[in-house]
Design an enzyme around this catalytic site. Structure first.
Site, PDB file in Angstrom:
ATOM      1  CE1 TYR A 176      -1.485  -5.138   1.585  1.00  0.00           C
ATOM      2  CE2 TYR A 176      -1.076  -3.721  -0.309  1.00  0.00           C
ATOM      3  CZ  TYR A 176      -1.952  -4.445   0.475  1.00  0.00           C
ATOM      4  OH  TYR A 176      -3.284  -4.482   0.152  1.00  0.00           O
ATOM      5  CE  LYS A 216      -3.469  -2.821   3.760  1.00  0.00           C
ATOM      6  NZ  LYS A 216      -3.940  -2.203   2.511  1.00  0.00           N
TER       7      LYS A 216
END
Length: 308
Positions: A144, A172
């Site tokens: 992330y 992400k």
């Protein structure tokens, strides 16, 4: 010669993922019944993956036990209809490993691991952190990358090296670095998920696997339709659908309040499970909530007209 990679097929966690809020009761306790009802609604309306305990899920203010209970409850609600990805990132490598193992035991399909925040580790330490988490358990991992919140970028060269680990399979992407994203896409087989709703179509068009959307909590069908139109070759319709969502995206994500606050306000106005936010966050006021509801209703009305 550099190898150019195509879009991963099938994506490891689906294409249309929602960064789900964590519902609380009015007293502030974890609302597992509400979480199950919301998860079922999201999957029934087009989400093939749910990300729990991320930014939108208020991970900094939920306990380890609450995070694990949430995974168990959502897994029970959605069965095998959708992937369940558990956010386990913390500022502490040891703590992150503990959460990762607990999520795996609770039934998660994958892990979302944010860059450790506040301490701002250099890239070699960052790389070691992710590798330790990946080595600890058996679940696939999505990195992330959200430097605006963590203070630390996962640099493209670091991501490329991490992609060599068999359990690091996705990213992400909230980096706002289109060039860096394309560099990684061209050099690895990682599945990229747009983490910023305004970039969903743009990143999908250059090879991303899909998205992890906050706006999808309220309007799960919208961005699924964007991907479906693009996959069908109707790029004009895909672009139109993405642009049509911009007023709601702006109201929820760029109005000066955290997305968790605006999302829970809108879900509450729609009589959907959400409940209050936890301090230090504060609820949206009546005027903000009314504006969110108006933007949502206008988007919904436009979708109805396009299908008529």
């Amino acid at each position: 010669m550099t190898t150019v990679h195509d879009r991963p097929s099938p994506p490891p966690f689906g294409r249309a993922l929602c960064a789900m809020v964590t519902p609380f009761t009015e007293s502030g306790a974890l609302d597992l019944d509400g979480a199950q009802r919301l998860a079922d609604r999201l999957v029934s309306r087009g989400c093939d993956g749910l990300v729990l305990s991320g930014t939108t899920g208020e991970s900094p203010t939920t306990t380890d036990a609450e995070k694990t209970a949430l995974v168990t409850a959502v897994r029970e609600a959605v069965g095998d209809r959708a992937a369940v990805v558990a956010g386990v990132g913390t500022a502490d490598t040891r703590h992150t490993v503990e959460l990762a193992l607990a999520a795996e035991k609770a039934g998660a399909d994958g892990l979302l691991v944010v860059a450790p925040y506040y301490s701002r580790p250099p890239q070699d330490a960052l790389e070691a952190h992710f590798l330790e988490v990946a080595d600890a358990g058996g679940l696939p991992i999505a990195l992330y990358d959200i430097p605006a919140r963590t203070g630390t970028r996962i640099e493209p060269d670091t991501v490329v090296r991490l992609a060599e680990h068999p359990r690091i399979v996705a990213v992400k992407d909230c980096s706002y670095d289109l060039l860096g994203t394309q560099k990684v896409l061209s050099r690895t087989g990682l599945a990229y998920y747009a983490g910023c709703d305004e970039q969903i179509l743009a990143l999908y068009a250059i090879g991303a696997a899909g998205y992890v959307s906050t706006v999808a909590n309220a309007a799960p069908e919208v961005f699924r339709a964007v991907l479906d139109a693009f996959d069908a070759g109707d790029t004009r319709r895909a672009a139109g659908l993405q642009r049509r969502a911009i007023p709601l995206i702006e109201a929820m994500m760029a109005a000066g309040l955290p997305g968790t606050v605006t999302t829970k306000a809108l879900l509450g106005a729609l009589d959907l499970p959400a409940g209050p936010v936890r301090a230090p966050l504060r609820p949206a006021d009546r005027e903000m909530t009314a504006g969110l509801l108006t933007a949502y209703e206008e988007l919904a009305a436009g979708a109805d007209q396009s299908q008529a």
